[in-house]
Design a protein around this motif. Structure first.
Motif, PDB file in Angstrom:
ATOM      1  N   ARG A  53      32.266  66.410  40.538  1.00  0.00           N
ATOM      2  CA  ARG A  53      31.304  66.412  39.425  1.00  0.00           C
ATOM      3  C   ARG A  53      30.898  64.984  39.066  1.00  0.00           C
ATOM      4  O   ARG A  53      29.731  64.716  38.766  1.00  0.00           O
ATOM      5  CB  ARG A  53      31.932  67.111  38.220  1.00  0.00           C
ATOM      6  CG  ARG A  53      30.984  67.296  37.042  1.00  0.00           C
ATOM      7  CD  ARG A  53      29.902  68.312  37.347  1.00  0.00           C
ATOM      8  NE  ARG A  53      29.048  68.513  36.190  1.00  0.00           N
ATOM      9  CZ  ARG A  53      28.029  67.733  35.853  1.00  0.00           C
ATOM     10  NH1 ARG A  53      27.718  66.688  36.618  1.00  0.00           N
ATOM     11  NH2 ARG A  53      27.300  67.977  34.786  1.00  0.00           N
ATOM     12  N   ILE A  54      31.843  64.057  39.098  1.00  0.00           N
ATOM     13  CA  ILE A  54      31.536  62.645  38.864  1.00  0.00           C
ATOM     14  C   ILE A  54      30.529  62.163  39.901  1.00  0.00           C
ATOM     15  O   ILE A  54      29.546  61.489  39.586  1.00  0.00           O
ATOM     16  CB  ILE A  54      32.820  61.790  38.934  1.00  0.00           C
ATOM     17  CG1 ILE A  54      33.724  62.078  37.729  1.00  0.00           C
ATOM     18  CG2 ILE A  54      32.487  60.306  39.020  1.00  0.00           C
ATOM     19  CD1 ILE A  54      35.105  61.462  37.856  1.00  0.00           C
ATOM     20  N   ALA A  56      28.406  63.926  41.705  1.00  0.00           N
ATOM     21  CA  ALA A  56      27.099  64.551  41.513  1.00  0.00           C
ATOM     22  C   ALA A  56      26.348  63.915  40.354  1.00  0.00           C
ATOM     23  O   ALA A  56      25.126  63.692  40.431  1.00  0.00           O
ATOM     24  CB  ALA A  56      27.267  66.053  41.278  1.00  0.00           C
ATOM     25  N   GLU A  57      27.064  63.594  39.273  1.00  0.00           N
ATOM     26  CA  GLU A  57      26.425  62.992  38.106  1.00  0.00           C
ATOM     27  C   GLU A  57      25.935  61.583  38.420  1.00  0.00           C
ATOM     28  O   GLU A  57      24.831  61.194  38.025  1.00  0.00           O
ATOM     29  CB  GLU A  57      27.395  62.956  36.928  1.00  0.00           C
ATOM     30  CG  GLU A  57      26.750  62.654  35.587  1.00  0.00           C
ATOM     31  CD  GLU A  57      25.832  63.759  35.110  1.00  0.00           C
ATOM     32  OE1 GLU A  57      24.912  63.461  34.316  1.00  0.00           O
ATOM     33  OE2 GLU A  57      26.016  64.925  35.531  1.00  0.00           O
ATOM     34  N   ALA A  60      22.841  61.803  40.469  1.00  0.00           N
ATOM     35  CA  ALA A  60      21.706  62.140  39.608  1.00  0.00           C
ATOM     36  C   ALA A  60      21.237  60.931  38.805  1.00  0.00           C
ATOM     37  O   ALA A  60      20.029  60.698  38.652  1.00  0.00           O
ATOM     38  CB  ALA A  60      22.088  63.284  38.672  1.00  0.00           C
ATOM     39  N   LEU A  61      22.173  60.149  38.307  1.00  0.00           N
ATOM     40  CA  LEU A  61      21.819  58.944  37.559  1.00  0.00           C
ATOM     41  C   LEU A  61      21.014  57.977  38.429  1.00  0.00           C
ATOM     42  O   LEU A  61      20.064  57.344  37.966  1.00  0.00           O
ATOM     43  CB  LEU A  61      23.081  58.264  37.029  1.00  0.00           C
ATOM     44  CG  LEU A  61      23.750  58.933  35.820  1.00  0.00           C
ATOM     45  CD1 LEU A  61      25.158  58.388  35.620  1.00  0.00           C
ATOM     46  CD2 LEU A  61      22.912  58.719  34.560  1.00  0.00           C
ATOM     47  N   ASP A 315      32.672  68.943  33.299  1.00  0.00           N
ATOM     48  CA  ASP A 315      31.435  68.698  32.552  1.00  0.00           C
ATOM     49  C   ASP A 315      31.634  67.629  31.479  1.00  0.00           C
ATOM     50  O   ASP A 315      30.745  66.794  31.244  1.00  0.00           O
ATOM     51  CB  ASP A 315      30.942  69.993  31.899  1.00  0.00           C
ATOM     52  CG  ASP A 315      30.374  70.978  32.911  1.00  0.00           C
ATOM     53  OD1 ASP A 315      30.062  70.553  34.035  1.00  0.00           O
ATOM     54  OD2 ASP A 315      30.252  72.173  32.567  1.00  0.00           O
ATOM     55  N   ALA A 318      31.746  64.243  33.177  1.00  0.00           N
ATOM     56  CA  ALA A 318      30.401  63.860  33.599  1.00  0.00           C
ATOM     57  C   ALA A 318      29.562  63.404  32.410  1.00  0.00           C
ATOM     58  O   ALA A 318      28.786  62.439  32.512  1.00  0.00           O
ATOM     59  CB  ALA A 318      29.724  65.027  34.309  1.00  0.00           C
ATOM     60  N   ALA A 319      29.713  64.083  31.278  1.00  0.00           N
ATOM     61  CA  ALA A 319      28.952  63.698  30.078  1.00  0.00           C
ATOM     62  C   ALA A 319      29.356  62.310  29.605  1.00  0.00           C
ATOM     63  O   ALA A 319      28.500  61.498  29.211  1.00  0.00           O
ATOM     64  CB  ALA A 319      29.178  64.733  28.973  1.00  0.00           C
ATOM     65  N   ARG A 322      27.851  59.724  31.969  1.00  0.00           N
ATOM     66  CA  ARG A 322      26.431  59.498  31.699  1.00  0.00           C
ATOM     67  C   ARG A 322      26.233  58.668  30.430  1.00  0.00           C
ATOM     68  O   ARG A 322      25.439  57.726  30.413  1.00  0.00           O
ATOM     69  CB  ARG A 322      25.697  60.836  31.584  1.00  0.00           C
ATOM     70  CG  ARG A 322      24.231  60.723  31.188  1.00  0.00           C
ATOM     71  CD  ARG A 322      23.527  62.056  31.306  1.00  0.00           C
ATOM     72  NE  ARG A 322      23.310  62.385  32.710  1.00  0.00           N
ATOM     73  CZ  ARG A 322      22.244  62.014  33.409  1.00  0.00           C
ATOM     74  NH1 ARG A 322      21.297  61.261  32.838  1.00  0.00           N
ATOM     75  NH2 ARG A 322      22.100  62.367  34.670  1.00  0.00           N
ATOM     76  N   CYS A 325      27.019  55.115  30.977  1.00  0.00           N
ATOM     77  CA  CYS A 325      26.024  54.436  31.805  1.00  0.00           C
ATOM     78  C   CYS A 325      24.790  54.061  30.997  1.00  0.00           C
ATOM     79  O   CYS A 325      24.380  52.899  30.969  1.00  0.00           O
ATOM     80  CB  CYS A 325      25.635  55.340  32.978  1.00  0.00           C
ATOM     81  SG  CYS A 325      24.341  54.665  34.040  1.00  0.00           S
TER      82      CYS A 325
END
Length: 373
Positions: A53-54, A56-57, A60-61, A315, A318-319, A322, A325
């Protein structure tokens, strides 16, 4: 222990404790994971889900313009989590740029993982806070650092170990081979952990290695083993064995974890230009998370509440990744001079002084221009 195979990317003869379908297989390596019960397997499953998940996030970033670049590890979670969870706190890790799963296992602040890729710093975390060096971009250079550190462990009389991670492409670099020469000569407590993900950017592993990569280290006097890199339990077992050898005076070990890079080399790469989609489909059937999930499910260890809790944890991580970041402050102009050397020196101070005066000149010029309008 040295296991043979006929091809550099082949999967026959690998140490394997969990089959692709999730079936538990008996192995002489079972004794190294005899303490891993149902709860232990659930913890390894959570680690891999969170690490994916990390990844994938972060991908996406990058696609959204928040990061300049990102090196995905999709498909290599078992190799990184299995080996990472075998380490003690006082062991020291020297990695390449793809071992974000190992960094997670070492307890890194996730924001620090992204700092370099966002362009906010020339390095990441404090290496001594988690006993893991910041990622090395120069291919294979970290193997020399690990061997040197391991030689220091010998001089200190400690029983910790160093472990260095690199890909199959790095084994063609002189640094890796020189590191093995020194490690064997001094019987240094270092583990060479090669993640053979089948691709060195766009070059297949079979181009540079016509026999298994694990066949090379015995020529230096280093025992080697090939392990199913998509089997988290097997990766844990072989790493524990190698660590035990290192701690008890047995010297270095080479581990070839045969896995597969499911995504691009980095987000600047397009693997569809050089990779057969059928190959990707074949390896997708050996997914490391799916096979552990199948084992857990067969044992009644993956009920809905456990699966939901793992997803919620992923999740949440990952939040936070984000948020860390996008809220990262921009570096000040003079931050480029920080952490260049461990101690101040006149050469760097002179450069900083020149740059400060240059910035002051620019500010004065801008103020003068605004005043004349």
């Amino acid at each position: 222990m040295h296991l043979n195979d006929s091809t550099a990317g082949g999967t026959e003869g690998l140490v394997q404790l969990i089959g692709p379908g999730g079936e538990r297989r008996e192995s002489p390596y079972d004794r190294w994971v005899s303490d891993i019960d149902g709860a232990g397997l659930q913890a390894l499953y959570e680690d891999m889900v969170v690490v994916r998940r990390i990844d994938a996030e972060a991908t996406a970033l990058q696609r959204q313009g928040e990061l300049a670049l990102w090196p995905p590890l999709l498909g290599q979670e078992a190799a990184q989590v299995g080996s990472g969870r075998a380490l003690r706190e006082d062991d020291f890790v020297f990695s390449s740029y793809r071992e974000n799963g190992v960094a997670y296992c070492r307890g890194v602040d996730l924001t620090e993982v992204l700092r370099v890729w966002r362009g906010n710093a020339s390095s990441g975390w404090d290496p001594y806070s988690i006993n893991m060096a910041t990622p090395q971009v120069i291919i294979g250079a970290q193997t020399l650092h690990a061997t040197g550190y391991a030689m220091g462990i010998l001089n200190d009389g400690a029983d910790s170990a160093a472990v260095t991670y690199f890909g199959d492409g790095a084994t063609s670099q002189g640094d890796v081979n020189e590191a093995m020469v020194f490690a064997a000569s001094f019987q240094a407590p270092v583990i060479f952990f090669c993640q053979n993900n089948h691709w060195a950017i766009s070059e297949p592993v079979g181009l540079q290695a016509h026999v298994p990569i694990a066949n090379r280290p015995p020529g230096f006097g280093i025992p080697s083993v090939r392990v199913d890199g998509n089997d988290v339990l097997a990766c844990l077992a072989v790493t524990r064995e190698a660590l035990d050898r290192a701690r008890t005076g047995g010297g270095p070990t080479f581990i070839e974890a045969v896995t597969y890079r499911m995504g691009p080399h980095t987000t600047a790469d397009d693997p569809t230009r050089y990779r057969d989609p059928n190959e990707l489909e074949d390896w997708a059937a050996r997914d490391p998370i799916a096979r552990l999930a199948a084992l857990l499910d067969a044992g009644g260890l993956l009920p809905a509440e456990v699966s939901d809790a793992v997803k919620a944890k992923a999740d949440d991580v990952a939040a936070r990744l984000r948020e860390g970041c996008v809220s990262m402050p921009e570096p000040a102009a003079l931050d480029v001079f920080k952490h260049v050397y461990s101690e101040p020196n006149s050469w760097l101070e002179r450069q900083q002084d020149h740059y400060e005066r240059y910035l002051a000149f620019l500010n004065a010029s801008e103020s003068s221009s605004e005043g004349s309008r």
